[in-house]
Write a protein that holds these residues in place. Structure first.
Motif, PDB file in Angstrom:
ATOM      1  N   HIS A  85      -6.192   5.522  -1.692  1.00 13.80           N
ATOM      2  CA  HIS A  85      -7.610   5.127  -1.430  1.00 13.80           C
ATOM      3  C   HIS A  85      -8.427   6.242  -2.054  1.00 13.80           C
ATOM      4  O   HIS A  85      -9.265   5.685  -2.538  1.00 13.80           O
ATOM      5  CB  HIS A  85      -7.595   4.974   0.180  1.00 13.80           C
ATOM      6  N   GLY A 104     -11.709  -0.345   1.757  1.00 13.74           N
ATOM      7  CA  GLY A 104     -10.695   0.586   1.194  1.00 13.74           C
ATOM      8  C   GLY A 104      -9.412   1.072   1.805  1.00 13.74           C
ATOM      9  O   GLY A 104      -8.144   1.026   1.263  1.00 13.74           O
ATOM     10  N   SER A 108      -5.778  -0.350   0.732  1.00 11.37           N
ATOM     11  CA  SER A 108      -4.749   0.727   0.496  1.00 11.37           C
ATOM     12  C   SER A 108      -3.523   0.377   1.079  1.00 11.37           C
ATOM     13  O   SER A 108      -2.517   0.636   0.548  1.00 11.37           O
ATOM     14  CB  SER A 108      -5.194   2.024   0.572  1.00 11.37           C
TER      15      SER A 108
END
Length: 143
Positions: A85, A104, A108
């Motif tokens: 991330h 994010g 991730s």
């Protein structure tokens, strides 16, 4: 079967809607043994539920979360996900893009666990490198 899909909040919320998308329901049924959720999405669902006023709707959502969502395998935002991330945030910021932090995190978790992210917000996730994304609202998702 092994796990193949990480479900975003909007996919997991769909069965609890008054008139859910039939394609999403169909694909959730077909892939029920292949889906997982992230701890970040669990947070979003519980938080959204708790923000509702006391009502039958809130009670129904609460029951759905605890009887359905929490029975799915849950992936955490771990060290590997945090590192990927951070790299993606740095790369994206250099090209002037700033996705939501929680997006994010979800991306991730999907990437680091080699899962396809299933979301209705494809545009929020397509900027992440090498992330596989499907939209079950429109896609067959049979792959």
């Amino acid at each position: 079967m092994s796990l193949k899909f990480l479900l975003d909040t909007n996919i997991l919320s769909e069965p609890a809607r008054p008139i859910p998308n039939t394609n999403v329901l169909h694909l959730l049924d077909i892939h029920k043994s292949e889906v997982a959720v992230s701890s970040v999405v669990v947070h979003e669902l519980i938080y959204g539920c708790l923000r509702l006023p006391e009502s039958k709707r809130r009670e129904s959502l609460w029951n759905y979360i605890y009887e359905s969502v929490l029975n799915l395998p849950v992936f955490d935002y771990d060290l590997k996900a945090a590192q990927w991330h951070a790299q993606e945030r740095a790369r994206l910021s250099q090209i002037g893009k700033t996705p939501a932090f929680v997006d994010g995190q979800i991306a991730s978790i999907a990437f680091c666990n080699n899962l396809i992210l299933v979301t209705n917000n494809v545009s929020d996730f397509e900027i992440f490198n090498s992330l596989s994304v499907e939209n079950w609202f429109v896609s067959k998702g049979e792959g």
